[in-house]
Write an enzyme that holds these catalytic residues in place. Structure first.
Site, PDB file in Angstrom:
ATOM      1  N   ASP A 263      38.348  46.638  40.604  1.00  4.29           N
ATOM      2  CA  ASP A 263      38.087  46.450  39.168  1.00  4.29           C
ATOM      3  C   ASP A 263      37.188  45.238  38.955  1.00  4.29           C
ATOM      4  OD1 ASP A 263      38.153  46.023  36.413  1.00  4.29           O
ATOM      5  OD2 ASP A 263      40.322  46.211  36.256  1.00  4.29           O
TER       6      ASP A 263
ATOM      7  N   SER B  99      42.488  44.696  29.818  1.00  4.64           N
ATOM      8  CA  SER B  99      41.143  44.169  29.640  1.00  4.64           C
ATOM      9  C   SER B  99      41.135  43.025  28.617  1.00  4.64           C
ATOM     10  CB  SER B  99      40.201  45.315  29.255  1.00  4.64           C
ATOM     11  OG  SER B  99      38.864  44.960  29.419  1.00  4.64           O
TER      12      SER B  99
ATOM     13  N   ASP C  43      36.958  51.467  38.494  1.00  9.90           N
ATOM     14  CA  ASP C  43      38.310  51.013  38.831  1.00  9.90           C
ATOM     15  C   ASP C  43      38.980  50.284  37.664  1.00  9.90           C
ATOM     16  OD1 ASP C  43      38.191  52.139  41.315  1.00  9.90           O
ATOM     17  OD2 ASP C  43      38.330  50.263  42.430  1.00  9.90           O
ATOM     18  N   HIS C  44      38.221  49.929  36.654  1.00 15.91           N
ATOM     19  CA  HIS C  44      38.794  49.248  35.494  1.00 15.91           C
ATOM     20  C   HIS C  44      39.605  50.205  34.621  1.00 15.91           C
ATOM     21  CE1 HIS C  44      39.363  46.124  32.585  1.00 15.91           C
ATOM     22  NE2 HIS C  44      38.755  46.807  31.633  1.00 15.91           N
TER      23      HIS C  44
END
Length: 169
Positions: free
Chosen positions: A105, A50, A153-154
């Site tokens: 994501d 991220s 989904d992240h």
């Protein structure tokens, strides 16, 4: 609106927040890694998830400018800069950049307007199958619009659930 910061080495623009985060630590990191690199001379593995993925890609570029080869494995990386910046990253890091994106994501789709990814995507579908994508491959993460993405989904990569609140895998 997300602000750009000038990235002179590429005659381009990069996300201001990611740039500031990298700038805050780059002097110490580069100094330490240069010292270790002289001793071991192996490529340096740089990774993040991220926000950390964004900063790690910028750090890999800083290391490259200091003569250190970095191999980047990033997970759920947001877009970092304008098209000129993405092209500069492709030229600088080339096949040493690996951006893993898990299915839908949302983060790799952000910021949406005026920001671009460099190449190097490895797409992980919902079953966990990984495949290398060509640059801007419409059959990889680009197959989804922003409205088709998912925040859940992240937090799933390579069969592991990331818990960002406690920094554990």
């Amino acid at each position: 609106k997300v602000d750009y910061k000038s990235y002179p080495e590429c005659n381009s623009k990069v996300h201001d927040g990611f740039y500031k985060s990298c700038s805050n630590v780059k002097e110490d990191v580069v100094k330490s890694v240069v010292q270790l690199y002289k001793q071991y001379t192996n490529p340096v593995i740089v990774t993040g998830h991220s926000y950390g993925a964004a900063v790690s890609q910028l750090m890999a570029m800083e290391l490259y400018k200091n003569g250190i080869r970095s191999i980047v494995y990033n997970f759920g990386q947001p877009k970092l800069g304008n098209m000129k910046f993405a092209e500069c990253v492709n030229n600088m890091l080339g096949n040493d950049l690996h951006r893993i994106v898990h299915d839908r994501d949302i983060v790799p789709h952000l910021p949406e307007v005026g920001y671009y990814h460099s190449c190097g995507e490895i797409f992980e579908d919902k079953s966990g199958f990984l495949r290398t994508c060509i640059c801007n491959d419409p059959t990889c993460s680009d197959q989804y619009t922003l409205f088709e993405t998912s925040t859940s989904d992240h937090s799933i990569y390579l069969g592991h659930t990331f818990d960002c609140s406690t920094s554990t895998v």
